[in-house]
Design an enzyme around this catalytic site. Structure first.
Site, PDB file in Angstrom:
ATOM      1  N   GLU A 110      30.491  47.276  58.442  1.00 31.62           N
ATOM      2  CA  GLU A 110      30.779  48.673  58.795  1.00 31.62           C
ATOM      3  C   GLU A 110      31.580  49.386  57.716  1.00 31.62           C
ATOM      4  O   GLU A 110      32.548  48.845  57.186  1.00 31.62           O
ATOM      5  CB  GLU A 110      31.603  48.732  60.080  1.00 31.62           C
ATOM      6  CG  GLU A 110      30.828  48.261  61.256  1.00 31.62           C
ATOM      7  CD  GLU A 110      31.231  48.983  62.523  1.00 31.62           C
ATOM      8  OE1 GLU A 110      30.932  48.448  63.586  1.00 31.62           O
ATOM      9  OE2 GLU A 110      31.818  50.070  62.470  1.00 31.62           O
ATOM     10  N   CYS A 148      36.208  54.296  53.828  1.00 36.45           N
ATOM     11  CA  CYS A 148      36.973  53.226  54.478  1.00 36.45           C
ATOM     12  C   CYS A 148      36.111  51.956  54.443  1.00 36.45           C
ATOM     13  O   CYS A 148      35.011  51.925  54.990  1.00 36.45           O
ATOM     14  CB  CYS A 148      37.303  53.654  55.907  1.00 36.45           C
ATOM     15  SG  CYS A 148      38.243  52.420  56.802  1.00 36.45           S
ATOM     16  N   CYS A 155      37.881  39.977  62.761  1.00 35.14           N
ATOM     17  CA  CYS A 155      39.230  39.750  62.230  1.00 35.14           C
ATOM     18  C   CYS A 155      39.923  38.698  63.079  1.00 35.14           C
ATOM     19  O   CYS A 155      39.743  38.663  64.296  1.00 35.14           O
ATOM     20  CB  CYS A 155      40.033  41.045  62.251  1.00 35.14           C
ATOM     21  SG  CYS A 155      41.660  40.864  61.476  1.00 35.14           S
ATOM     22  N   CYS A 159      45.480  41.801  66.672  1.00 34.47           N
ATOM     23  CA  CYS A 159      46.389  42.868  67.105  1.00 34.47           C
ATOM     24  C   CYS A 159      45.865  43.413  68.435  1.00 34.47           C
ATOM     25  O   CYS A 159      44.665  43.669  68.575  1.00 34.47           O
ATOM     26  CB  CYS A 159      46.448  43.973  66.053  1.00 34.47           C
ATOM     27  SG  CYS A 159      46.931  43.341  64.432  1.00 34.47           S
ATOM     28  N   CYS A 162      43.699  46.780  68.731  1.00 36.45           N
ATOM     29  CA  CYS A 162      42.607  46.997  67.775  1.00 36.45           C
ATOM     30  C   CYS A 162      41.290  46.438  68.307  1.00 36.45           C
ATOM     31  O   CYS A 162      41.220  45.298  68.749  1.00 36.45           O
ATOM     32  CB  CYS A 162      42.966  46.337  66.443  1.00 36.45           C
ATOM     33  SG  CYS A 162      41.625  46.351  65.246  1.00 36.45           S
ATOM     34  N   CYS A 380      40.218  54.656  62.990  1.00 34.46           N
ATOM     35  CA  CYS A 380      40.976  53.424  62.758  1.00 34.46           C
ATOM     36  C   CYS A 380      40.961  52.541  63.986  1.00 34.46           C
ATOM     37  O   CYS A 380      41.219  52.996  65.089  1.00 34.46           O
ATOM     38  CB  CYS A 380      42.444  53.741  62.492  1.00 34.46           C
ATOM     39  SG  CYS A 380      42.740  54.575  60.982  1.00 34.46           S
TER      40      CYS A 380
HETATM   41  N1  SAH Z   1      43.582  44.643  58.878  1.00 35.99           N
HETATM   42  C1  SAH Z   1      44.253  45.555  58.077  1.00 35.99           C
HETATM   43  C2  SAH Z   1      43.406  46.745  57.671  1.00 35.99           C
HETATM   44  C3  SAH Z   1      42.444  47.277  58.705  1.00 35.99           C
HETATM   45  S1  SAH Z   1      43.176  48.026  60.107  1.00 35.99           S
HETATM   46  C4  SAH Z   1      45.513  46.049  58.753  1.00 35.99           C
HETATM   47  O1  SAH Z   1      45.690  45.811  59.939  1.00 35.99           O
HETATM   48  O2  SAH Z   1      46.332  46.654  58.082  1.00 35.99           O
HETATM   49  C5  SAH Z   1      43.600  49.615  59.465  1.00 35.99           C
HETATM   50  C6  SAH Z   1      44.694  50.346  60.243  1.00 35.99           C
HETATM   51  O3  SAH Z   1      44.204  50.734  61.534  1.00 35.99           O
HETATM   52  C7  SAH Z   1      45.924  49.500  60.482  1.00 35.99           C
HETATM   53  O4  SAH Z   1      47.060  50.196  60.056  1.00 35.99           O
HETATM   54  C8  SAH Z   1      45.924  49.294  61.987  1.00 35.99           C
HETATM   55  O5  SAH Z   1      47.234  49.164  62.462  1.00 35.99           O
HETATM   56  C9  SAH Z   1      45.240  50.547  62.469  1.00 35.99           C
HETATM   57  N2  SAH Z   1      44.640  50.456  63.801  1.00 35.99           N
HETATM   58  C10 SAH Z   1      44.080  49.379  64.385  1.00 35.99           C
HETATM   59  N3  SAH Z   1      43.625  49.691  65.618  1.00 35.99           N
HETATM   60  C11 SAH Z   1      43.912  51.006  65.808  1.00 35.99           C
HETATM   61  C12 SAH Z   1      43.650  51.921  66.869  1.00 35.99           C
HETATM   62  N4  SAH Z   1      43.000  51.558  67.964  1.00 35.99           N
HETATM   63  N5  SAH Z   1      44.065  53.196  66.720  1.00 35.99           N
HETATM   64  C13 SAH Z   1      44.674  53.604  65.582  1.00 35.99           C
HETATM   65  N6  SAH Z   1      44.916  52.796  64.531  1.00 35.99           N
HETATM   66  C14 SAH Z   1      44.540  51.500  64.651  1.00 35.99           C
HETATM   67 FE1  SF4 Z   2      42.740  42.788  62.103  1.00 36.61          FE
HETATM   68 FE2  SF4 Z   2      42.673  45.034  63.543  1.00 36.61          FE
HETATM   69 FE3  SF4 Z   2      44.984  43.732  63.219  1.00 36.61          FE
HETATM   70 FE4  SF4 Z   2      43.901  45.012  61.124  1.00 36.61          FE
HETATM   71  S1  SF4 Z   2      44.667  45.950  63.015  1.00 36.61           S
HETATM   72  S2  SF4 Z   2      44.758  42.935  61.163  1.00 36.61           S
HETATM   73  S3  SF4 Z   2      41.697  44.711  61.576  1.00 36.61           S
HETATM   74  S4  SF4 Z   2      43.163  42.957  64.298  1.00 36.61           S
END
Ligand code: SAH
Ligand code: SF4
Length: 399
Positions: A110, A148, A155, A159, A162, A380
């Site tokens: 993606e 992006c 992953c 988190c 996410c 994001c």
């Molecule tokens: N894995 C890496 C990069 C991809 S995530 C990381 O976590 O930094 C990119 C950004 O999206 C991160 O800052 C993460 O905290 C944010 N993110 C993840 N899920 C989200 C959501 N549902 N709404 C807004 N931001 C989100």
């Molecule tokens: Fe992985 Fe999503 Fe956490 Fe970024 S925010 S490290 S993509 S689980």
């Protein structure tokens, strides 16, 4: 479904031929090595690099700086370009586009195109020396754009807020698959990195620092033959300390963003289990090892989760944390983008603005990232391989 006359299956099959024969994604040394049998002089390899990474040719026959005979020989030996192909496009009402790009196997990757960016680049000092005029290409007007880029499929970091985390870890992407996302999208928009203002954020699916070697090999392709200034690239990590320490040693590297998302370890452990492995203090200490360039700042990404981390006391804690860090930093605030069955709430715009003001009043530069392409699950944390196969989430306008 069809894409430009080819079926999705054909495109995925085209992407699935053996990686040994694929030239796209190889560095100058790797190309020399792989094509050793042809006795090519160095300038022939440089011509091939230009064709692959600047012109983004789709077939060896398009490498017109090579004599026909050489193209025939290399193609006959089973080599092919293997430029990644967009197999599905979702277009948002706000102009954002989300793509599924064929990987080296039958998986798709993606990538998101955000014309005019999402505000996350505000406060950055990247030079604005390239063309500023609006471009009318592929039916869209844009004067700059942010791509992006994903680094993994799925992953492992888990988190809680996410959507990508829900997939679990499927596999790492190769350097060619990472740089190839950029090539495919630039080609679609007839954008040229040297001329147009293109920013890259490694903030798609996956944790770049858990796929470190491929990620950095992609950066070298992007900054080298693809000519995208490293000052226009930002990598975001959830705080993988060994990765940050390796990154600190790199000569060519993107800017660094840390997904902080909480003002203290206690709250962070609840939403980002990786905190139990590396605390905020350890992450900050590792970031301190990264030699920053003049005017460079580290970004703290902060996803605002209603009632969890968005109160005034949390803002005050973030201020203290940023001050203690003792390196130039800014905070990018992102109101949480919802996903199905993810149990959080999005704060109101006023709450986001209040949080931002509280940081700014205490001297911490803070910017709000606009959600882009929420309607097509491109924002994001919303990337979750939603294509025609997972139609329940694949809203938006599909080509
Ligand atoms: N894995 C890496 C990069 C991809 S995530 C990381 O976590 O930094 C990119 C950004 O999206 C991160 O800052 C993460 O905290 C944010 N993110 C993840 N899920 C989200 C959501 N549902 N709404 C807004 N931001 C989100
Ligand atoms: Fe992985 Fe999503 Fe956490 Fe970024 S925010 S490290 S993509 S689980």
């Amino acid at each position: 479904m069809t894409t430009g006359g080819k079926t999705l299956t054909t495109l995925l099959d085209a992407g699935s031929a053996g990686p040994a024969a694929r030239l796209f994604g190889l560095s100058n040394e790797e190309l020399s090595d792989r094509l050793r049998g042809f006795g090519l002089l160095r300038y022939r390899i440089r011509q091939l690099e230009t064709a692959l990474y600047r012109q983004k040719v789709a077939e060896i026959q398009e490498v017109t700086t090579w004599p026909k005979e050489l193209r025939d020989q290399v193609a006959a030996a089973g080599f092919r370009v293997g430029l990644p192909q967009i197999v599905e496009t979702f277009r948002s009402v706000d102009g954002t586009e989300r793509y599924l790009i064929a990987g080296n196997d039958r998986q798709t990757v993606e990538t998101v195109w955000m014309p005019e960016g999402d505000g996350g680049e505000e406060g950055d000092s990247a030079p604005a020396n390239e063309g500023d005029s609006k471009k009318e290409r592929a039916g869209k007007e844009w004067s700059r754009a942010t791509i992006c880029v994903s680094s993994q499929i799925g992953c492992a970091v888990n988190c809680q807020f996410c959507l990508t985390a829900r997939l679990g870890m499927i596999r790492n992407l190769t350097a060619g698959e990472i740089a190839g996302q950029v090539a495919a999208v630039l080609k679609r928009h007839e954008a040229e990195s040297g001329r147009d203002r293109i920013n890259l954020v490694f903030m798609g699916m996956g944790e770049p620092f858990l796929n470190y070697d491929a990620f950095m090999a992609a950066v070298r392709l992007l900054a080298g033959p693809m000519e995208i200034a490293e000052s226009r690239m930002t990598v975001s990590t959830s705080g993988i300390v060994p990765g940050i320490l390796r990154f600190a040693q790199e000569k060519v590297r993107p800017k660094l963003a840390i997904s902080l998302n909480a003002p203290n370890d206690k709250i962070r452990e609840g939403i980002m289990p990786v905190t139990r492995k590396w605390s905020i203090g350890e992450v900050v200490e590792a970031v301190r090892q990264v030699p920053l360039r003049p005017r460079e700042r580290v970004t703290f990404e902060y996803v605002l989760l209603g009632g969890v981390n968005d109160g005034p006391q949390h803002a005050d804690e973030v201020v203290k944390l940023v001050r203690r860090a003792q390196f130039p930093a800014k905070v990018n605030l992102i109101a949480w983008n919802p996903g199905p069955d993810v149990p959080f709430t999005t704060p109101q715009a006023e709450d986001v603005a209040r949080f931002q003001t509280r940081l700014r009043e205490q001297g911490v530069p803070a910017f709000v990232r606009r959600p882009r392409g929420r309607d097509i699950y491109a924002a994001c944390g919303q990337l979750k391989k939603t294509g025609s196969q997972d139609r329940e989430q694949g809203a938006g306008c599909r080509e």
